[in-house]
Design an enzyme around this catalytic site. Sequence first.
Site, mmCIF file in Angstrom:
data_model
loop_
_atom_site.group_PDB
_atom_site.id
_atom_site.type_symbol
_atom_site.label_atom_id
_atom_site.label_comp_id
_atom_site.label_asym_id
_atom_site.label_seq_id
_atom_site.Cartn_x
_atom_site.Cartn_y
_atom_site.Cartn_z
ATOM 1 N N HIS A 76 0.819 -1.210 0.000
ATOM 2 C CA HIS A 76 0.000 0.000 0.000
ATOM 3 C C HIS A 76 0.855 1.264 0.000
ATOM 4 O O HIS A 76 1.260 1.758 1.044
ATOM 5 C CB HIS A 76 -0.909 -0.029 1.235
ATOM 6 C CG HIS A 76 -1.985 1.009 1.210
ATOM 7 N ND1 HIS A 76 -3.092 0.935 2.025
ATOM 8 C CD2 HIS A 76 -2.131 2.162 0.502
ATOM 9 C CE1 HIS A 76 -3.870 1.981 1.801
ATOM 10 N NE2 HIS A 76 -3.303 2.747 0.890
ATOM 11 N N HIS A 78 1.452 5.210 -2.227
ATOM 12 C CA HIS A 78 1.026 6.189 -3.237
ATOM 13 C C HIS A 78 2.280 6.923 -3.687
ATOM 14 O O HIS A 78 2.734 7.840 -3.013
ATOM 15 C CB HIS A 78 0.030 7.187 -2.640
ATOM 16 C CG HIS A 78 -1.211 6.548 -2.093
ATOM 17 N ND1 HIS A 78 -2.383 6.480 -2.803
ATOM 18 C CD2 HIS A 78 -1.462 5.938 -0.909
ATOM 19 C CE1 HIS A 78 -3.312 5.863 -2.079
ATOM 20 N NE2 HIS A 78 -2.779 5.522 -0.921
ATOM 21 N N ARG A 80 2.718 8.738 -6.303
ATOM 22 C CA ARG A 80 2.424 10.067 -6.886
ATOM 23 C C ARG A 80 2.895 10.227 -8.325
ATOM 24 O O ARG A 80 3.008 11.353 -8.819
ATOM 25 C CB ARG A 80 3.069 11.183 -6.042
ATOM 26 C CG ARG A 80 2.784 11.147 -4.555
ATOM 27 C CD ARG A 80 1.319 11.143 -4.265
ATOM 28 N NE ARG A 80 1.022 11.548 -2.871
ATOM 29 C CZ ARG A 80 -0.166 11.377 -2.314
ATOM 30 N NH1 ARG A 80 -1.148 10.803 -2.982
ATOM 31 N NH2 ARG A 80 -0.384 11.779 -1.076
ATOM 32 N N ASN A 110 -4.549 6.282 -7.551
ATOM 33 C CA ASN A 110 -5.073 7.658 -7.564
ATOM 34 C C ASN A 110 -3.994 8.686 -7.898
ATOM 35 O O ASN A 110 -3.675 9.573 -7.124
ATOM 36 C CB ASN A 110 -5.775 8.000 -6.245
ATOM 37 C CG ASN A 110 -4.899 7.794 -5.039
ATOM 38 O OD1 ASN A 110 -3.964 7.003 -5.067
ATOM 39 N ND2 ASN A 110 -5.175 8.521 -3.981
ATOM 40 N N LYS A 164 -8.280 -1.381 -6.771
ATOM 41 C CA LYS A 164 -8.574 -0.574 -5.585
ATOM 42 C C LYS A 164 -9.948 0.053 -5.733
ATOM 43 O O LYS A 164 -10.267 0.645 -6.767
ATOM 44 C CB LYS A 164 -7.511 0.526 -5.430
ATOM 45 C CG LYS A 164 -7.747 1.507 -4.270
ATOM 46 C CD LYS A 164 -7.438 0.879 -2.920
ATOM 47 C CE LYS A 164 -7.643 1.830 -1.741
ATOM 48 N NZ LYS A 164 -6.581 2.789 -1.540
ATOM 49 N N HIS A 195 -10.798 0.786 0.340
ATOM 50 C CA HIS A 195 -10.789 1.831 1.357
ATOM 51 C C HIS A 195 -12.207 1.889 1.903
ATOM 52 O O HIS A 195 -13.115 2.398 1.249
ATOM 53 C CB HIS A 195 -10.383 3.179 0.761
ATOM 54 C CG HIS A 195 -10.335 4.295 1.780
ATOM 55 N ND1 HIS A 195 -9.303 5.192 1.871
ATOM 56 C CD2 HIS A 195 -11.199 4.648 2.769
ATOM 57 C CE1 HIS A 195 -9.526 6.036 2.868
ATOM 58 N NE2 HIS A 195 -10.678 5.737 3.419
ATOM 59 N N HIS A 219 -5.862 -0.269 5.766
ATOM 60 C CA HIS A 219 -5.742 0.630 6.934
ATOM 61 C C HIS A 219 -6.902 0.591 7.930
ATOM 62 O O HIS A 219 -7.596 1.570 8.124
ATOM 63 C CB HIS A 219 -5.464 2.067 6.486
ATOM 64 C CG HIS A 219 -6.304 2.590 5.348
ATOM 65 N ND1 HIS A 219 -7.658 2.445 5.282
ATOM 66 C CD2 HIS A 219 -5.940 3.262 4.232
ATOM 67 C CE1 HIS A 219 -8.106 3.009 4.177
ATOM 68 N NE2 HIS A 219 -7.071 3.501 3.517
ATOM 69 N N ASP A 301 0.615 2.762 3.601
ATOM 70 C CA ASP A 301 -0.187 3.869 3.076
ATOM 71 C C ASP A 301 0.694 5.121 2.913
ATOM 72 O O ASP A 301 0.286 6.237 3.233
ATOM 73 C CB ASP A 301 -1.391 4.177 3.971
ATOM 74 C CG ASP A 301 -2.461 4.982 3.235
ATOM 75 O OD1 ASP A 301 -2.294 5.242 2.024
ATOM 76 O OD2 ASP A 301 -3.451 5.351 3.881
ATOM 77 N N GLY A 317 -2.681 12.485 4.352
ATOM 78 C CA GLY A 317 -1.631 11.541 3.987
ATOM 79 C C GLY A 317 -0.289 11.928 4.572
ATOM 80 O O GLY A 317 0.023 13.109 4.715
#
Length: 434
Positions: A76, A78, A80, A110, A164, A195, A219, A301, A317
């Site tokens: 998990h 991100h 970017r 995302n 996801k 999520h 999470h 995360d 975040g």
Amino acid sequence: MLILKNARNVSGEKIDVLIDKGIIQDIRLSGGCKAGGVPSVFKTEGKAIGGTSGFAAGREIDLEGKILMPGIIDLHTHMRDPGLTHKEDFYTGSRACAKGGISFFFDMPNTVPPTVSEAALSEKIQRARKSSIVHCGFHFGASNEDNVEEIEKVIKSGAAVSTKVFLNESTGLMLIRDSELLKRVFKAGGLIFVHSENEMIDTAVELNARYGRGLYICHISSRREMEAVIKAKQNPELNNKDHPIYAEVTPHHLFLTESLRSESPRQDMLLRMKPELKTQSDADFLMQAIKDGFVDTIGTDHAPHTLEEKLSKLCFGIPGVETSLALMLTAAHQGLIDINTVQKLMCENPAAIMGLAKKGKLLAGFDADIIAVDPDKEWTLTACDIESKCKWSPYEGRRFTGKNIMTIVGGKIVYENGRFKIDGQDGTDYGNRF
Ligand SMILES: [Zn+2]
């Protein structure tokens, strides 16, 4: 060829490890030798090599009793990339991983554009192959604009094995409320990473049991949520071979609490994430659930924003890949958890969940994704240590006991004692995509 000598495994056995062609070729117990020391001898392809003398072609590293573990697999993150690369990119994010002991990360969809089409996924894969210094894999994204056809394509081709799904408030087009669409997404999406906060956990569990092929609940942050997950996990109608449920807890929901936010206005801005931090008693309940065997993985995360962004407006975040293992090792040092469980939650289970057959264990024949940790190393995290492009951490100033000192990916040392051995910006394709 690489030989790691005088190491230990998490069970405390003294071991020597022979690595060649990206694979763990052999692991020998070395401490079991009678006094006087029978030198360990490796056998590879029928030929005996080993000791210090009989081995010239490769490198031998004396680990002086440090612990070897499989590389951490973080399901998990991100990163970017693309579109938000002022916060992080595959190069900086993968360096942060290597430093923290993570040899394989899975990236969430995302980004900008979001990974909700086959084309966006292949563009992301190309970008990552060029710059990540550790292995990486990708979760596809479900869109509220109905991208089920795209989901079917990437799951069928194997470009992704997981989708996801956001069931709670999130950015733009990824939050799905349409129950007909959700059914189709759960049918098509392979392993569903969800999520889902509070009562949405029950919705996800139900969808998985009726339509899905596996549910990974990201999470889990509170006692209430964990109780719901435990109940579902104990019900064979909801959790079974065809519809398994996996539970993830983040380090920040174990080791940070909401009360820290009142320390200063700065902390109040920094310590915001989805789901939000909870109370100490929630954190204690999560740790107990780990001990009771209800938690499958630790996922970070990792969701970096720049300090400027965090302090000027509300952004959810925090970064996490550089500190997750150190936090867990520190907890192990404090007796809150044992190191075998750390290995299970951070290496073995993530590999099994994602179907990575040759990863997650320190065994002959497995991929040589290995880390060496110093379990007794005391250190304090400072901002200048941070590899992540965001250059801050909620754990700055924290004392840790236990540190990753070496990260080996596919048999190659990428990080050793504070230094990176592989550049990652030379355009080399390391073939490291899962
Ligand atoms: Zn996330």
